[in-house]
Design a protein around this motif. Structure first.
Motif, PDB file in Angstrom:
ATOM      1  N   ILE A 111       0.838  -1.205   0.000  1.00  0.00           N
ATOM      2  CA  ILE A 111       0.000   0.000   0.000  1.00  0.00           C
ATOM      3  C   ILE A 111       0.871   1.252   0.000  1.00  0.00           C
ATOM      4  N   ALA A 112       1.907   1.237   0.846  1.00  0.00           N
ATOM      5  CA  ALA A 112       2.811   2.395   0.866  1.00  0.00           C
ATOM      6  C   ALA A 112       3.372   2.642  -0.525  1.00  0.00           C
ATOM      7  N   THR A 113       3.703   1.562  -1.222  1.00  0.00           N
ATOM      8  CA  THR A 113       4.276   1.706  -2.560  1.00  0.00           C
ATOM      9  C   THR A 113       3.272   2.331  -3.525  1.00  0.00           C
ATOM     10  N   MET A 114       2.022   1.901  -3.405  1.00  0.00           N
ATOM     11  CA  MET A 114       1.033   2.491  -4.306  1.00  0.00           C
ATOM     12  C   MET A 114       0.831   3.973  -3.991  1.00  0.00           C
ATOM     13  N   ILE A 115       0.892   4.293  -2.691  1.00  0.00           N
ATOM     14  CA  ILE A 115       0.677   5.695  -2.309  1.00  0.00           C
ATOM     15  C   ILE A 115       1.755   6.594  -2.902  1.00  0.00           C
ATOM     16  N   ILE A 116       2.988   6.081  -2.975  1.00  0.00           N
ATOM     17  CA  ILE A 116       4.062   6.955  -3.413  1.00  0.00           C
ATOM     18  C   ILE A 116       3.904   7.340  -4.875  1.00  0.00           C
ATOM     19  N   ALA A 117       3.070   6.605  -5.603  1.00  0.00           N
ATOM     20  CA  ALA A 117       2.849   6.972  -7.002  1.00  0.00           C
ATOM     21  C   ALA A 117       2.014   8.245  -7.114  1.00  0.00           C
ATOM     22  N   VAL A 118       1.259   8.555  -6.062  1.00  0.00           N
ATOM     23  CA  VAL A 118       0.343   9.701  -6.165  1.00  0.00           C
ATOM     24  C   VAL A 118       1.087  11.024  -6.349  1.00  0.00           C
ATOM     25  N   PRO A 119       2.047  11.350  -5.450  1.00  0.00           N
ATOM     26  CA  PRO A 119       2.735  12.628  -5.657  1.00  0.00           C
ATOM     27  C   PRO A 119       3.417  12.715  -7.017  1.00  0.00           C
ATOM     28  N   THR A 120       3.930  11.598  -7.508  1.00  0.00           N
ATOM     29  CA  THR A 120       4.554  11.653  -8.828  1.00  0.00           C
ATOM     30  C   THR A 120       3.506  11.979  -9.889  1.00  0.00           C
ATOM     31  N   GLY A 121       2.331  11.407  -9.732  1.00  0.00           N
ATOM     32  CA  GLY A 121       1.254  11.721 -10.669  1.00  0.00           C
ATOM     33  C   GLY A 121       0.937  13.210 -10.648  1.00  0.00           C
TER      34      GLY A 121
END
Ligand code: HEM
Ligand SMILES: [Cu+2]
Lengths: 99, 207, 692
Positions: free
Chosen positions: C360-370
């Protein structure tokens, strides 16, 4: 009282408190208290002593000046908690599953 | 009271330009210490995680190997040295002269040396019992963690040597003052780490 | 055995192996070793023939100027890139022929992917990123140099020592075969008794310490050395990303230093950290290594994001869209990046609840990059866009990096990762983020800031050729690997038995040829630009109608950067001056400038570290000890130095700056239409089409 006297007082208080906390922790073990109680005392005195030394020896406080150093310590502690805590969590989990 | 520019004792306004000039260096060194903290943190975690029956690998454990009295003495030496190191900084801040600073540094070095002798003799007796780092994963973790702290102390003693040399050759120049501030931070930091070591390694092991 | 030469003897070079056992495998190794030797001899000859030793020593090796140090980092990065790409191409060629065999031995193939990975991450991407930060950050924040110029040199020396050891390993002995992550117990002394893992350890450890020191330096510089008025929320975005990357370097490098040294203790002193027996726990190695490894990829990509931020704003002549969101996203990534490391070993056996937390943490980190990608696109929206070389790379990045990021989100799901981990799908994914994300950004960044350092632009046409070749080459080489991975081809395979893999392997092999051409075009671009430096010169210093402070000075930037430290009144400080009035006014008075004196400390430490690393690798104890003592002595002696700075008199600065100002005032600026013409001398005229 001059600034130097105040500073010296601070070092002495720090050393005194540290000595006291250390003696408490060692006594908890030397007196053979039950493991749970002893660990509690050790943990509390250790944290207290770290705070005492940060305050008295390293002169860290909450005054509203440039606070990069305090931020840095808190951030470091956060990462320390993540890394050390994460390591313990992961390795304990693995150890348990290998029983 | 003057504004604190950085962790540790500040020189204060009476030192003129040396006071602000030390800001960047001391702050940078403080960042380094935080990085070092992570290094110790990883070794702490490794040590703690290896205290399992598997990590002990049938070898001796804390109860057989640790000597509470010796650890208490080491702790006393180190705490005292932290105080004398603070006195060295204080003498500098109070313009008490290079001689006084050197004296306090020497006392600090003696106490640190005493700590190291005790630690080494503990190590030696462990080795004599066949409990060296190659005996088990847990002992590897122990020697790496405690040994790294000991190496830091050794480096600190060398550093005191350099500081004494600098005091002798250059006297109390601004640069030397900054270096003394850095050393004090370093030495106090090592005492902080030692709190972790005697609590987590020794006391927890013997409790 | 350990005599005067430790484990060294005449049989360790690949030449000896090629004579003893001639064949493709040994010839490739001997050829590579020969290239290193020839390259070294050619370099020495070149320096001697053109009498460049003096200038090299005076102007570069002993310089503590952040721009020079940055350039030297970039040179290391480009040289190592050439080797890394060549190795990649050899691996692709081998795998294209690897149905039931292949020209290289399994061991040789393993050495290739191990050196390739180590080089690409630690000696290409990292030096390019650190080099660019070195060059740009002091200029952007209005500082004269890094906070600790001499320590900066030491960092460079340590990185160079690691790179040198990797080069030496091509000629003397063999490198490690356990991949760039060097997992024990395979790399322990039971399974890998030779020198290979030791080479890996002693090139990684100095580089790690050097990077950590760089992190401290950058962080203190940005915290403490900003020009007056340069508040945090006025800092250019590249500086913001540099700050976050610097803080990450401080905390992420200790793990790799520690895990490598623990491995060394296992190998040299019989410790049991990661062994199979007596209480070793090899899973802890993976754990510690990736506490470094994952943050490292964000250390690399954050400054790359910084480059994209500068490039998109400058070449569309608009303020960066959503500056605060970009800052927040950067900080969020820097913190979250420390909470995801376990996704590199989902399959190690921990319970599902642990896996899902890190997933889940890994998926969350994609958000700021988006968020960032949208910000850049919005920056371009209705801008005055010029398709210069950095913009071509940016376009490639937009499309390709999003694909790479999305496959990352796919891999973040532990159940899916169980299926595709250790396949070429993963290899496709990480090249897909590293090449379009980091490498393209570094090539774009070099193109963008090159004129500031050297005083002339890079050749646009050759630059574009290179950029297109990189983009196309990347697609042809790496997109097929997704399919191959899903078909089940494992990574690190030196041979395979399923003929179904062959067609796509051939495609990927062809792609590697395009990438080789891209590398060649990149080098040609640099060469052609140097030859045409007259027509490409931009002495006035602002070739792209830039927005931030670094463009407010002549090109090449003088050693002291700013004639007077600017007072900053706005974000996009230089742009504000240009739109608000005359940015080229003489200051009321000049002051003496204090500059770091040249010193050989960095070089001494570099040589001593290389010697110590080599000696430790080959168990030459006397040399190892001398090297380590040498490092200690160098540092101690340095403590006694008193003359560490020199003063540049105000009058000299005034003359230099005055001459430039005068020239600027008599020159005519160009509009953006003439950006890519010899008329561009680095002075921008207001461009009517620009909307702010
Ligand atoms: C530019 C052309 C490149 C080519 C042709 C190439 C090719 C390859 C190949 C064939 C492998 C082995 C795959 C396998 O395990 O089967 C590999 C592994 C790898 N590459 Fe690249 N690569 C390139 C660029 C890069 C770049 C720019 C980076 C990083 C910045 C990079 C990082 C890595 C890493 C970390 C590995 C894994 C090594 C290991 O297995 O331990 N590569 N590459
Ligand atoms: Cu990762």
């Amino acid at each position: 009282m001059t600034e130097i006297d105040r500073d010296r007082g601070r070092y002495l208080i720090g050393a005194g408190l540290s000595a006291l906390l250390t003696i408490l922790a060692f006594a908890a073990v030397a007196l053979g208290l039950s493991r749970g109680v002893a660990l509690g005392i050790i943990g509390v005195t250790a944290v207290a002593q770290v705070i005492v030394q940060l305050r008295c020896f390293l002169h860290i406080d909450f005054s509203r000046q440039k606070r990069e150093d305090l931020q840095l310590i808190l951030f470091s502690l956060l990462l320390l908690a993540i890394m050390a805590g994460g390591t313990l969590w992961i390795l304990a989990n693995l150890a348990q599953r290998m029983m | 009271m003057t504004a604190n520019l950085h962790p540790g004792l500040n020189l204060g306004e009476s030192h003129g330009a040396a006071h602000p000039a030390s800001e960047n260096r001391v702050f940078g060194f403080w960042v380094f210490l935080m990085s070092d903290l992570i290094t110790f943190g990883i070794l702490f975690a490794t040590y703690a995680a290896s205290g399992t029956p598997m990590g002990l690998a049938g070898g001796p454990g804390p109860a057989q190997l640790f000597d509470l009295t010796s650890v208490a003495l080491q702790t006393a030496f180190l705490l005292a040295s932290s105080l004398t190191c603070g006195m060295a900084s204080l003498s500098m801040k109070a313009h008490a002269g290079a001689g006084r600073i050197a004296l306090w540094l020497l006392v600090t070095a003696l106490l640190g040396g005493g700590f190291l002798m005790l630690e080494l003799s503990d190590f030696a007796s462990m080795l004599a019992q066949g409990a060296g780092p190659a005996r088990s994963g847990w002992l590897s973790g122990f020697f790496a963690l405690v040994g790294l702290h000991g190496l830091h102390i050794t480096a600190g003693l060398l550093w005191i040597g350099v500081l004494l040399g600098l005091l002798a050759v250059q006297g109390l120049s601004d640069r030397v003052k900054t270096r003394l501030l850095l050393f004090a931070l370093y030495w106090h930091f090592l005492d902080l780490v030692w709190i972790g070591i005697f609590s987590i390694v020794f006391l927890r092991g013997l409790a | 055995m350990s005599g005067l030469f430790g484990h060294l003897d005449w049989t360790v070079t690949p030449f000896a192996a090629a004579i003893a056992d001639p064949g493709t495998n040994t010839f490739v190794a001997a050829g590579a070793a020969g290239l290193v030797v020839l390259g070294a001899v050619a370099l020495l000859g070149f320096l001697t023939w053109f009498r460049l030793w003096g200038p090299l020593w005076r102007d570069w090796l002993t310089s503590a100027d952040h721009k020079k140090i940055g350039v030297m980092y970039c040179v290391i990065g480009i040289v190592m890139l050439a080797r890394g790409v060549a190795e990649g191409a050899v691996m692709r060629a081998h795998q294209a022929m690897a149905l039931n065999g292949g020209p290289l031995s399994a061991e040789h193939f393993a050495e290739l992917f191990s050196t390739h990975g180590t080089i690409m991450i630690l000696f290409v991407a990292a030096p390019l990123v650190i080099g660019l930060i070195n060059i740009v950050v002091p200029l952007q924040i209005g500082a004269r140099d890094m906070a600790f110029p001499v320590m900066n040199q030491v960092s460079l020396g340590l990185t160079a020592a690691g790179a040198a050891l990797l080069m030496i390993s091509l000629v003397i002995g063999r490198f490690e075969t356990g991949g760039w992550s060097a997992y024990p117990p395979y790399t322990g002394r039971v399974f890998s008794p030779g020198e290979g893992p030791d080479y890996w350890i002693w090139s990684v450890v100095p580089a790690g310490i050097g990077s950590m020191l760089s992190g401290i330096n950058f962080a203190v510089t940005i915290y403490k050395c900003r020009a007056p008025g340069m508040t945090y929320m006025r800092m250019p975005l590249f500086t913001w990303t540099a700050l976050c990357a610097a803080i990450m370097l401080v905390y992420a490098m200790p793990p790799v230093t520690v895990s490598s040294l623990m491995l060394a203790l296992d190998r040299y002193a019989g410790f049991h950290f990661f062994t199979n027996d007596l209480g070793g726990n090899m899973m802890n190695y993976a754990n510690i290594f990736w506490m470094f490894g994952h943050p490292e990829v964000y250390i690399l990509v954050l400054p790359a994001y910084g480059v994209w931020s500068e490039v998109s704003a400058t070449f569309s002549a608009k303020t960066l869209y959503g500056y605060p969101s970009l800052v927040i996203a950067t900080m969020a990534i820097a913190v979250i990046a420390f909470t995801v490391w376990l996704h590199h070993f989902f399959t190690m056996g921990q319970s599902a609840s642990v896996n899902i937390a890190f997933g889940i943490a890994t998926m969350i980190i994609a958000v700021p990059t988006g968020v960032k990608v949208y910000d850049w696109m919005a920056t371009l929206w209705r801008g005055r866009i010029r398709m210069t070389v950095p913009m071509v790379y940016l376009t490639g990045f937009f499309i390709l990096f999003v694909i790479g990021g999305l496959t990352g989100v796919i891999l973040a799901n532990p159940t899916i990762d169980y299926q595709v981990h250790n396949t070429l799908f993963l290899v496709a994914h990480f090249h897909n983020v590293l090449i379009p994300g980091v490498l393209f950004a570094m090539l774009a960044g070099i193109h963008y800031w090159f004129p500031k350092v050297f005083g002339f632009r890079l050749h646009e046409t050759w630059g574009k050729r290179a950029a297109w070749l990189w983009i196309v080459g990347f697609c042809v080489t790496f997109l097929p690997l997704y399919a191959l991975g899903l078909m089940g081809m494992p990574r690190r395979s030196s041979s395979f038995a399923d003929p179904a893999f062959v067609p796509l392997q051939l495609v990927a092999g062809a792609g590697a040829v395009i990438i080789l051409l891209a590398l060649a075009a990149t080098l040609v671009c640099y060469g052609v630009s140097i030859r045409q430096r007259g027509t490409l010169a931009v002495p006035f210093g602002d070739p792209w109608d830039g927005r931030t402070l670094e463009w407010a000075m002549p090109a090449p930037a003088p050693e002291w950067n700013f004639a007077v430290i600017p007072a900053v009144a706005a974000r996009d400080a230089f742009w504000a001056e240009k739109t608000g009035g005359d940015p080229y006014v003489a200051p009321e008075r000049y002051e003496d400038i204090e500059l770091p004196r040249p010193t050989a400390l960095g070089l001494v430490i570099c040589v001593a570290t290389t010697a110590a690393g080599f000696a430790l690798t080959w168990h030459i104890w006397w040399l190892a000890l001398s090297g380590l003592v040498g490092i200690g002595l160098a540092v101690m002696v340095r403590a006694f130095a008193t003359q560490t700075t020199r003063v540049l008199p105000a009058a000299e600065v005034a003359v230099h700056h005055g001459r430039w100002l005068e020239a600027v005032h008599t020159a005519r600026g160009i509009t953006r239409d003439a950006e890519d013409s010899p008329a561009n001398r680095g002075l921008a005229a207001p461009d009517t089409e620009v909307t702010p």
